[in-house]
Design a protein around this motif. Structure first.
Motif, short mmCIF file in Angstrom:
data_model
loop_
_atom_site.label_atom_id
_atom_site.label_comp_id
_atom_site.label_asym_id
_atom_site.label_seq_id
_atom_site.Cartn_x
_atom_site.Cartn_y
_atom_site.Cartn_z
N LEU A 1 11.06 -3.99 8.19
CA LEU A 1 10.93 -2.92 7.21
C LEU A 1 12.26 -2.16 7.10
O LEU A 1 12.70 -1.81 6.01
N ARG A 2 12.92 -1.99 8.27
CA ARG A 2 14.17 -1.22 8.29
C ARG A 2 15.27 -1.87 7.45
O ARG A 2 15.96 -1.20 6.68
N SER A 3 15.44 -3.19 7.63
CA SER A 3 16.52 -3.84 6.87
C SER A 3 16.18 -3.84 5.38
O SER A 3 17.06 -3.76 4.53
N TRP A 4 14.89 -3.91 5.06
CA TRP A 4 14.48 -3.85 3.65
C TRP A 4 14.76 -2.47 3.05
O TRP A 4 15.25 -2.34 1.93
N LEU A 5 14.50 -1.42 3.83
CA LEU A 5 14.79 -0.06 3.34
C LEU A 5 16.28 0.12 3.09
O LEU A 5 16.69 0.73 2.09
N GLU A 6 17.09 -0.45 3.98
CA GLU A 6 18.55 -0.39 3.76
C GLU A 6 18.94 -1.10 2.47
O GLU A 6 19.76 -0.60 1.70
N ALA A 7 18.34 -2.27 2.25
CA ALA A 7 18.65 -3.02 1.03
C ALA A 7 18.23 -2.23 -0.20
O ALA A 7 18.96 -2.17 -1.20
N LEU A 8 17.06 -1.61 -0.14
CA LEU A 8 16.59 -0.80 -1.27
C LEU A 8 17.55 0.35 -1.54
O LEU A 8 17.87 0.66 -2.69
N GLU A 9 18.02 0.96 -0.46
CA GLU A 9 18.93 2.11 -0.62
C GLU A 9 20.25 1.67 -1.26
O GLU A 9 20.75 2.30 -2.18
N THR A 10 20.79 0.54 -0.78
CA THR A 10 22.04 0.02 -1.32
C THR A 10 21.92 -0.24 -2.83
O THR A 10 22.86 0.00 -3.58
N ARG A 11 20.77 -0.72 -3.26
CA ARG A 11 20.58 -1.04 -4.68
C ARG A 11 20.15 0.16 -5.52
O ARG A 11 19.89 0.04 -6.71
N GLY A 12 20.03 1.32 -4.88
CA GLY A 12 19.61 2.51 -5.62
C GLY A 12 18.11 2.57 -5.87
O GLY A 12 17.64 3.32 -6.72
N TYR A 13 17.35 1.77 -5.15
CA TYR A 13 15.89 1.75 -5.34
C TYR A 13 15.14 2.64 -4.35
O TYR A 13 13.92 2.65 -4.34
N LEU A 14 15.88 3.31 -3.47
CA LEU A 14 15.20 4.16 -2.48
C LEU A 14 15.66 5.60 -2.63
O LEU A 14 16.86 5.86 -2.69
N LYS A 15 14.71 6.52 -2.71
CA LYS A 15 15.04 7.94 -2.74
C LYS A 15 14.59 8.56 -1.41
O LYS A 15 13.52 8.24 -0.90
N ILE A 16 15.45 9.44 -0.88
CA ILE A 16 15.12 10.12 0.37
C ILE A 16 14.65 11.54 0.03
O ILE A 16 15.35 12.26 -0.69
N VAL A 17 13.49 11.90 0.54
CA VAL A 17 13.00 13.26 0.34
C VAL A 17 13.22 14.04 1.62
O VAL A 17 12.60 13.75 2.65
N LYS A 18 14.13 15.03 1.55
CA LYS A 18 14.46 15.83 2.74
C LYS A 18 13.57 17.06 2.85
O LYS A 18 13.32 17.57 3.93
N ARG A 19 13.08 17.51 1.69
CA ARG A 19 12.22 18.68 1.63
C ARG A 19 10.90 18.38 2.35
O ARG A 19 10.41 17.27 2.31
N GLU A 20 10.34 19.39 2.99
CA GLU A 20 9.06 19.18 3.69
C GLU A 20 7.93 18.92 2.67
O GLU A 20 7.83 19.62 1.67
#
Ligand code: FMN
Length: 448
Positions: free
Chosen positions: A5-24
């Motif tokens: 799952l981790r390497s997939w999340l990295e790939a998604l992030e690299t391609r701009g397909y992952l958004k990180i929500v920092k807010r609670e």
């Protein structure tokens, strides 16, 4: 391919397909609402879930593009690639506990699922927090063959889950155990690589190990590791594993739960799982799948389309493509494009589709000049190539899907719409209008 799952999340992030929500975010509704808004566009990682330190991801396979990238093919090849993997399974490989990241932490005492994991509550009338992205692995007690499936799991107590098991393979296996008054050992695996997640949804003959399809999609054996308290092997690179037993002869209230057809599945007495051990990575990532999102629907659609394509191909070899449309909950509506050579083939394609899955309720068959992934184009074909008295067939009282509220507890009518052009019709009557070189024109070159 992506093995965790981790390497997939990295790939998604690299391609701009992952958004990180920092807010609670609140695990009650807010997390699901944000994930649902992003659905079909982005995967989301929630770093701060109220009351927890563990992050939650959602939407990790929420577009056909993401699925194609996970498989390493184009969108058009996804269905045939899946069908090929299903036809050529690759046996799994067992590795030692020491090599398995999912054994970094082992917990056997004081298990309390909702205090350990940020299990969200999704929809307004859901009965409470639900685990929705766990692969349930069990073995047929008489053959020892593995079965993998995903089930909604309501947290009923500190280490107790209620489960919906529709009458498919797991139900059959559970019945065998229950007849002998024995618990069925299960492992619930959360946070696997995207191909294993997809493979869990394969529509297979009974007695087929879905993890071998995951291996085939990866092009190498999936690595498994033995559980601590049950005789089951689980993906060694998963984030979290809950080990437990499906109890014989026990039923407790479960539901309601907002389901994939965008209705609530009602509360009723369902089987119960007791969790005896938890193993996980040191800082695990929790995964949720919000019901009725594109992710939920697509996970079911791709394997179903693969099976549908194969079966229609046997009946009509010139089938071009099949699509289970999102408006039809990716289950009930099939659109099939054929290159019709013989009059009547559209009807044969319908029969094959109905036979392929009880869930398919309405089938539209079109010619190959129609883009079956574009609902407006499909509607155009129905509007201009179909005469209901001649081209619509209705079959009453067949077996359908219980979650379709218009069915009579699963008894359902079927309808086929032939929107193909009659073979003998003059070609110019059904010729789609076109402007020469239309595809080559780029509007940016003309507009200021
Ligand atoms: N199937 C069920 O029987 N009960 C469920 O609650 C359920 N929930 C699901 C949730 C998600 C997110 C997904 C993707 C699928 C769900 N399914 C559920 C579908 C099964 O996992 C799927 O049909 C699987 O292929 C069944 O496997 P089996 O025939 O080997 O038992």
């Amino acid at each position: 391919s992506y093995h965790t799952l981790r390497s997939w999340l990295e790939a998604l992030e690299t391609r701009g397909y992952l958004k990180i929500v920092k807010r609670e975010v609140d695990p009650f509704f807010e997390l699901a609402a944000v994930a649902k808004k992003a659905d079909g566009q982005w995967a989301v990682k929630f770093e701060k879930v109220k009351g927890y330190s563990m992050p939650v991801v959602a939407g990790i396979l929420s577009t056909r593009q993401m699925i194609a990238e996970a498989m390493g093919v184009s969108i058009a090849e996804v269905v045939t690639k899946f069908a090929g993997a299903q036809a050529n399974p690759v046996p799994c490989r067992l590795i030692s506990r020491e090599q398995a990241p999912v054994k970094e932490v082992i917990i056997r005492d004081h298990i309390d699922i909702v205090s350990m994991f940020p299990v969200p509550t999704h929809h307004e009338k859901d009965a409470g927090p639900y685990i929705t992205a766990a692969l349930l692995i069990a073995k047929d007690p008489s053959t020892g063959v593995r079965n993998v499936s995903i089930h909604r799991l309501q947290v009923l107590g500190p280490n107790k889950l209620g489960i919906l098991i529709l009458p498919r393979h797991l139900w059959h296996i559970y019945q065998k155990a229950e007849e002998n008054d024995r618990p069925l050992e299960v492992a619930l695996v959360i946070g696997v690589d995207p191909l294993t997640l997809l493979a869990s949804q394969a529509i297979t003959p009974f007695g087929f190990d879905e993890l071998e399809i995951a291996g085939a999609l990866h092009g190498e054996p999936l690595q498994l590791v033995k559980c601590e308290t049950v005789d089951i092997e689980v993906p060694a690179h998963a984030e979290i594993v809950l080990e437990g037993r499906l109890l014989p002869g026990v039923r407790e209230m479960e539901g309601p739960f907002g389901e994939y057809p965008k209705y609530y599945g009602p509360a009723s007495k369902k089987p119960v799982i007791v969790i005896d051990a938890v193993t996980c990575r040191r800082q695990p990532i929790y995964q949720t799948i919000v019901a009725a999102t594109k992710e939920h629907l697509l996970l079911g659609a791709i394997p179903r389309e693969a099976g549908l394509f194969q079966i229609v191909k046997q009946a009509v070899p010139t089938v071009q493509a099949v699509h289970l449309t999102p408006g039809g909950a990716c289950r009930y509506h099939a659109v099939i494009a054929i290159d019709k050579r013989n009059e009547g083939e559209a009807k044969n394609a319908m029969f094959a589709a109905f036979a392929s899955s009880a869930e398919i309720k309405h089938v539209v068959v079109v010619d190959k000049d129609v883009d079956i992934f574009n609902s407006e184009d499909v509607e155009w074909a129905i509007a201009t190539r179909c005469q209901a008295g001649r081209d619509v067939i209705i079959i009453s009282g067949a077996h359908g899907n219980k979650l379709d509220p218009s069915s009579d507890d699963g008894i359902s009518d079927k309808m086929g719409i032939d929107a193909t052009v009659p073979l003998g019709a003059p070609a110019e009557r059904f010729e789609k209008i076109k402007i020469p070189d239309f595809e080559k024109i780029r509007l940016e070159d003309y507009l200021e």
